[in-house]
Design a protein around this motif. Structure first.
Motif, PDB file in Angstrom:
ATOM      1  N   LYS A 136       0.849  -1.199   0.000  1.00  0.00           N
ATOM      2  CA  LYS A 136       0.000   0.000   0.000  1.00  0.00           C
ATOM      3  C   LYS A 136       0.875   1.235   0.000  1.00  0.00           C
ATOM      4  O   LYS A 136       1.960   1.243   0.582  1.00  0.00           O
ATOM      5  N   SER A 137       0.397   2.300  -0.648  1.00  0.00           N
ATOM      6  CA  SER A 137       1.160   3.541  -0.785  1.00  0.00           C
ATOM      7  C   SER A 137       0.370   4.720  -0.255  1.00  0.00           C
ATOM      8  O   SER A 137      -0.858   4.754  -0.350  1.00  0.00           O
ATOM      9  N   SER A 138       1.101   5.692   0.247  1.00  0.00           N
ATOM     10  CA  SER A 138       0.461   6.905   0.756  1.00  0.00           C
ATOM     11  C   SER A 138       0.042   7.814  -0.403  1.00  0.00           C
ATOM     12  O   SER A 138       0.412   7.596  -1.552  1.00  0.00           O
ATOM     13  N   VAL A 180       4.735   7.126   6.117  1.00  0.00           N
ATOM     14  CA  VAL A 180       5.060   5.956   5.308  1.00  0.00           C
ATOM     15  C   VAL A 180       4.715   6.222   3.844  1.00  0.00           C
ATOM     16  O   VAL A 180       3.581   6.562   3.522  1.00  0.00           O
ATOM     17  N   ALA A 181       5.695   6.042   2.986  1.00  0.00           N
ATOM     18  CA  ALA A 181       5.465   6.181   1.543  1.00  0.00           C
ATOM     19  C   ALA A 181       4.838   4.914   0.988  1.00  0.00           C
ATOM     20  O   ALA A 181       3.896   4.967   0.194  1.00  0.00           O
ATOM     21  N   GLN A 182       5.349   3.778   1.456  1.00  0.00           N
ATOM     22  CA  GLN A 182       4.873   2.488   0.956  1.00  0.00           C
ATOM     23  C   GLN A 182       5.197   1.428   2.000  1.00  0.00           C
ATOM     24  O   GLN A 182       6.233   1.501   2.667  1.00  0.00           O
ATOM     25  N   GLN A 186       7.820  -3.671   6.441  1.00  0.00           N
ATOM     26  CA  GLN A 186       8.636  -3.301   5.287  1.00  0.00           C
ATOM     27  C   GLN A 186       8.315  -1.880   4.812  1.00  0.00           C
ATOM     28  O   GLN A 186       8.144  -1.626   3.618  1.00  0.00           O
ATOM     29  N   ALA A 187       8.271  -0.967   5.752  1.00  0.00           N
ATOM     30  CA  ALA A 187       7.898   0.422   5.445  1.00  0.00           C
ATOM     31  C   ALA A 187       9.047   1.188   4.807  1.00  0.00           C
ATOM     32  O   ALA A 187      10.190   1.092   5.236  1.00  0.00           O
ATOM     33  N   THR A 188       8.707   1.947   3.789  1.00  0.00           N
ATOM     34  CA  THR A 188       9.600   2.934   3.188  1.00  0.00           C
ATOM     35  C   THR A 188       9.074   4.290   3.637  1.00  0.00           C
ATOM     36  O   THR A 188       7.884   4.583   3.486  1.00  0.00           O
ATOM     37  N   ILE A 189       9.937   5.120   4.186  1.00  0.00           N
ATOM     38  CA  ILE A 189       9.529   6.405   4.756  1.00  0.00           C
ATOM     39  C   ILE A 189       9.587   7.500   3.694  1.00  0.00           C
ATOM     40  O   ILE A 189      10.519   7.547   2.873  1.00  0.00           O
ATOM     41  N   ASN A 190       8.592   8.383   3.713  1.00  0.00           N
ATOM     42  CA  ASN A 190       8.611   9.552   2.824  1.00  0.00           C
ATOM     43  C   ASN A 190       9.798  10.449   3.177  1.00  0.00           C
ATOM     44  O   ASN A 190      10.264  10.440   4.323  1.00  0.00           O
ATOM     45  N   PRO A 191      10.273  11.279   2.245  1.00  0.00           N
ATOM     46  CA  PRO A 191      11.423  12.159   2.495  1.00  0.00           C
ATOM     47  C   PRO A 191      11.034  13.368   3.365  1.00  0.00           C
ATOM     48  O   PRO A 191      10.976  14.506   2.896  1.00  0.00           O
ATOM     49  N   LEU A 192      10.769  13.088   4.611  1.00  0.00           N
ATOM     50  CA  LEU A 192      10.269  14.122   5.530  1.00  0.00           C
ATOM     51  C   LEU A 192      11.286  15.232   5.770  1.00  0.00           C
ATOM     52  O   LEU A 192      10.924  16.415   5.784  1.00  0.00           O
ATOM     53  N   ALA A 210       2.887   6.922  13.666  1.00  0.00           N
ATOM     54  CA  ALA A 210       3.448   7.978  12.817  1.00  0.00           C
ATOM     55  C   ALA A 210       4.649   8.618  13.507  1.00  0.00           C
ATOM     56  O   ALA A 210       5.686   8.845  12.874  1.00  0.00           O
ATOM     57  N   ALA A 211       4.529   8.884  14.803  1.00  0.00           N
ATOM     58  CA  ALA A 211       5.634   9.493  15.545  1.00  0.00           C
ATOM     59  C   ALA A 211       6.829   8.557  15.635  1.00  0.00           C
ATOM     60  O   ALA A 211       7.980   8.972  15.431  1.00  0.00           O
ATOM     61  N   LYS A 212       6.580   7.296  15.922  1.00  0.00           N
ATOM     62  CA  LYS A 212       7.670   6.320  16.055  1.00  0.00           C
ATOM     63  C   LYS A 212       8.458   6.203  14.758  1.00  0.00           C
ATOM     64  O   LYS A 212       9.688   6.170  14.764  1.00  0.00           O
ATOM     65  N   LEU A 213       7.746   6.163  13.635  1.00  0.00           N
ATOM     66  CA  LEU A 213       8.409   5.987  12.340  1.00  0.00           C
ATOM     67  C   LEU A 213       8.989   7.284  11.773  1.00  0.00           C
ATOM     68  O   LEU A 213       9.918   7.245  10.978  1.00  0.00           O
ATOM     69  N   GLY A 214       8.419   8.430  12.167  1.00  0.00           N
ATOM     70  CA  GLY A 214       8.806   9.673  11.519  1.00  0.00           C
ATOM     71  C   GLY A 214       9.591  10.673  12.328  1.00  0.00           C
ATOM     72  O   GLY A 214      10.259  11.537  11.761  1.00  0.00           O
TER      73      GLY A 214
END
Length: 162
Positions: free
Chosen positions: A3-5, A76-78, A91-97, A117-121
């Motif tokens: 899934k993608s954002s 999460v981007a994807q 298997q999260a890919t993070i957006n270029p925050l 969201a906070a944990k990952l970003g």
């Protein structure tokens, strides 16, 4: 299932960026942020901004947020995720925050919509930008909407005035 954002909804004069984790299945199917009818995001933002965002088409909701200096995006981007729960994200890919935040010269606050969201970003956000973790607006987070609103209001209201 992969899934993608969604694309970011951010203007150059964004002062506050609300970051979710990854859209749930109802939102992905609808093609809009926070489209699940039981998600508290739009009712909370309606009350905070004193606008009936819930009665508006999504494009007008986004425009109203932008007019108030608020942007939307996801950490999460994807990712792989069965269903809609954040606990199932793998298997999260993070957006270029960091890059996006650096380009937003008026950005004062990152508001994470939920702990995932906070944990990952949070580590991706430049240290000079204030961060706050809000209770998730998701219907899976069973905190009563009145308490969610109170917590969101306390955290966001000081940043809503221009």
């Amino acid at each position: 299932m992969c899934k993608s954002s969604f694309d970011a909804i951010i203007q150059a004069d964004c002062r506050m960026l609300i970051l979710g984790s990854l859209p749930g299945d109802v939102s992905l199917h609808a093609g809009h942020y926070y489209a699940h009818p039981r998600n508290a995001f739009w009712p909370i933002m309606s009350k905070l901004l004193q606008l009936d965002l819930c009665a508006m088409p999504f494009e007008l909701r986004y425009s109203a947020l932008q007019a108030n200096g608020i942007g939307l995006w996801d950490v999460v981007a994807q990712a792989q995720r069965k269903g809609s729960l954040d606990t199932a994200i793998s298997q999260a890919t993070i957006n270029p925050l960091a890059q996006r935040c650096a380009a937003l010269t008026q950005l004062k606050l990152i508001a994470f919509n939920g702990k995932t969201a906070a944990k990952l970003g949070s580590k991706q956000i430049p240290k000079y930008i204030n961060q706050v973790v809000l209770p998730s607006s998701s219907p899976a987070h069973t905190l009563k909407i009145e308490q969610k609103f109170s917590d969101w209001q306390s955290a966001l209201s000081p940043h809503l005035a221009t």
